[in-house]
Design a protein around this motif. Structure first.
Motif, mmCIF file in Angstrom:
data_model
loop_
_atom_site.group_PDB
_atom_site.id
_atom_site.type_symbol
_atom_site.label_atom_id
_atom_site.label_comp_id
_atom_site.label_asym_id
_atom_site.label_seq_id
_atom_site.Cartn_x
_atom_site.Cartn_y
_atom_site.Cartn_z
ATOM 1 N N MET A 232 0.891 -1.205 0.215
ATOM 2 C CA MET A 232 -0.597 -0.347 0.237
ATOM 3 C C MET A 232 1.039 0.973 0.607
ATOM 4 O O MET A 232 1.479 1.148 0.762
ATOM 5 N N LYS A 233 0.999 2.435 -0.802
ATOM 6 C CA LYS A 233 1.112 3.612 -0.443
ATOM 7 C C LYS A 233 0.953 4.463 0.223
ATOM 8 O O LYS A 233 -0.811 4.751 0.342
ATOM 9 N N HIS A 234 1.745 5.018 0.327
ATOM 10 C CA HIS A 234 1.694 6.417 1.581
ATOM 11 C C HIS A 234 0.741 7.350 1.133
ATOM 12 O O HIS A 234 1.171 7.468 -0.338
ATOM 13 N N GLN A 235 -0.022 8.297 1.980
ATOM 14 C CA GLN A 235 -0.072 9.296 1.456
ATOM 15 C C GLN A 235 0.549 10.572 0.750
ATOM 16 O O GLN A 235 2.033 10.451 1.390
ATOM 17 N N ILE A 236 1.041 11.208 -0.144
ATOM 18 C CA ILE A 236 1.385 11.913 -0.828
ATOM 19 C C ILE A 236 1.531 13.926 0.128
ATOM 20 O O ILE A 236 0.328 13.704 -0.009
ATOM 21 N N TYR A 237 2.207 13.101 0.637
ATOM 22 C CA TYR A 237 2.068 14.919 1.816
ATOM 23 C C TYR A 237 2.835 16.166 0.452
ATOM 24 O O TYR A 237 2.425 17.279 0.763
ATOM 25 N N LEU A 238 3.648 16.208 0.297
ATOM 26 C CA LEU A 238 4.527 16.674 -1.196
ATOM 27 C C LEU A 238 5.258 16.989 -2.269
ATOM 28 O O LEU A 238 6.010 15.159 -2.943
ATOM 29 N N ILE A 239 4.966 17.370 -3.549
ATOM 30 C CA ILE A 239 5.352 16.975 -4.503
ATOM 31 C C ILE A 239 5.717 18.554 -5.232
ATOM 32 O O ILE A 239 5.693 19.562 -5.264
ATOM 33 N N ILE A 240 7.252 18.817 -4.950
ATOM 34 C CA ILE A 240 8.258 20.025 -5.963
ATOM 35 C C ILE A 240 8.810 19.450 -6.693
ATOM 36 O O ILE A 240 9.420 19.103 -7.162
ATOM 37 N N GLU A 241 7.574 20.870 -7.348
ATOM 38 C CA GLU A 241 9.034 20.739 -9.010
ATOM 39 C C GLU A 241 8.567 19.342 -10.273
ATOM 40 O O GLU A 241 9.823 18.709 -10.158
ATOM 41 N N ASP A 242 7.572 18.488 -9.706
ATOM 42 C CA ASP A 242 6.739 17.311 -9.853
ATOM 43 C C ASP A 242 7.777 15.769 -9.541
ATOM 44 O O ASP A 242 8.203 15.192 -9.942
ATOM 45 N N ILE A 243 8.410 17.019 -8.693
ATOM 46 C CA ILE A 243 9.319 15.175 -7.544
ATOM 47 C C ILE A 243 8.811 14.772 -6.333
ATOM 48 O O ILE A 243 8.684 15.849 -5.386
ATOM 49 N N GLU A 244 8.771 14.308 -6.003
ATOM 50 C CA GLU A 244 7.434 13.374 -4.887
ATOM 51 C C GLU A 244 8.455 13.346 -3.689
ATOM 52 O O GLU A 244 8.595 12.464 -4.392
ATOM 53 N N LEU A 245 8.237 13.988 -3.492
ATOM 54 C CA LEU A 245 9.253 14.035 -1.795
ATOM 55 C C LEU A 245 8.567 12.184 -0.817
ATOM 56 O O LEU A 245 7.235 12.378 -1.181
ATOM 57 N N PRO A 246 9.184 12.133 -0.645
ATOM 58 C CA PRO A 246 9.447 11.217 0.643
ATOM 59 C C PRO A 246 8.708 11.202 1.698
ATOM 60 O O PRO A 246 8.287 12.937 1.991
ATOM 61 N N LEU A 247 8.223 10.805 3.426
ATOM 62 C CA LEU A 247 6.888 10.787 3.479
ATOM 63 C C LEU A 247 7.874 11.483 4.899
ATOM 64 O O LEU A 247 8.976 10.997 5.244
ATOM 65 N N PRO A 248 7.661 12.631 4.977
ATOM 66 C CA PRO A 248 7.727 13.493 6.236
ATOM 67 C C PRO A 248 7.968 13.008 7.454
ATOM 68 O O PRO A 248 7.409 12.383 8.076
ATOM 69 N N ASP A 249 9.228 12.679 8.049
ATOM 70 C CA ASP A 249 8.691 13.552 9.693
ATOM 71 C C ASP A 249 8.221 13.691 10.346
ATOM 72 O O ASP A 249 7.095 13.518 11.470
ATOM 73 N N SER A 250 7.492 15.745 9.819
ATOM 74 C CA SER A 250 6.836 16.252 10.808
ATOM 75 C C SER A 250 5.652 16.860 8.780
ATOM 76 O O SER A 250 6.525 17.319 8.379
ATOM 77 N N TYR A 251 4.990 17.343 9.412
ATOM 78 C CA TYR A 251 4.557 18.299 8.485
ATOM 79 C C TYR A 251 3.144 18.734 9.041
ATOM 80 O O TYR A 251 2.543 19.089 9.575
ATOM 81 N N SER A 252 3.204 20.029 8.574
ATOM 82 C CA SER A 252 2.469 21.099 9.611
ATOM 83 C C SER A 252 2.125 22.151 8.742
ATOM 84 O O SER A 252 2.868 23.067 7.819
ATOM 85 N N LEU A 253 0.785 22.316 8.393
ATOM 86 C CA LEU A 253 -0.099 23.277 7.330
ATOM 87 C C LEU A 253 -0.541 24.206 8.272
ATOM 88 O O LEU A 253 -1.177 24.045 8.704
ATOM 89 N N ASP A 254 -0.391 25.606 8.290
ATOM 90 C CA ASP A 254 -0.444 26.869 8.761
ATOM 91 C C ASP A 254 -1.492 27.436 7.368
ATOM 92 O O ASP A 254 -1.003 28.148 6.523
ATOM 93 N N TYR A 255 -2.455 28.643 7.631
ATOM 94 C CA TYR A 255 -3.080 29.266 6.875
ATOM 95 C C TYR A 255 -3.179 30.480 7.851
ATOM 96 O O TYR A 255 -3.096 30.901 8.959
ATOM 97 N N ARG A 256 -3.142 31.785 6.739
ATOM 98 C CA ARG A 256 -3.026 33.061 6.965
ATOM 99 C C ARG A 256 -3.647 33.830 6.354
ATOM 100 O O ARG A 256 -3.409 33.746 5.332
#
Length: 120
Positions: free
Chosen positions: A1-25
């Motif tokens: 089973m594939k893990h959740q994708i958190y970030l793709i930057i410039e078409d590079i799918e980054l691995p699962l991060p140790d921490s991920y925090s999203l804030d809106y302002r």
């Protein structure tokens, strides 16, 4: 089973991060503030501007990839919106980039990379 994708930057799918925090302002105009009557007036220019903080434990190869991305001033980013749990497209830049050696290994080390992505 594939893990959740958190970030793709410039078409590079980054691995699962140790921490991920999203804030809106919200970005407010200079015309807002407190009125003579003592009420707060907010003149919002843009709402829900994303700021993402991430941390990875990574190999030297990923450190090189992330360092290359850091040097670009404008990045196409797909990020996991924590409200909808879907990927959202935007343009961002990398800020507060930090690399720290966790452990020296025979494979050029294990590294901790942290940075924030700021939406334009």
């Amino acid at each position: 089973m594939k893990h959740q994708i958190y970030l793709i930057i410039e078409d590079i799918e980054l691995p699962l991060p140790d921490s991920y925090s999203l804030d809106y302002r919200d970005i407010e105009a200079d015309t807002g503030g407190e009125t003579e009557a003592g009420t707060i007036q907010r003149d919002i220019v843009r709402n829900k501007v994303a700021s993402i903080s991430v941390e990875f434990t990574s190999s030297p190869r990923l450190v090189k990839v992330l360092t290359g991305l850091k040097n670009k001033s404008n990045l196409k980013v797909k990020y996991l919106d924590t409200e909808t749990l879907e990927l959202k497209n935007t343009e961002m830049y990398i800020d507060k980039f930090s690399v720290k050696l966790v452990k020296d290994t025979s494979y050029k080390g294990l590294w901790e990379v942290s940075f924030s992505l700021e939406e334009y």
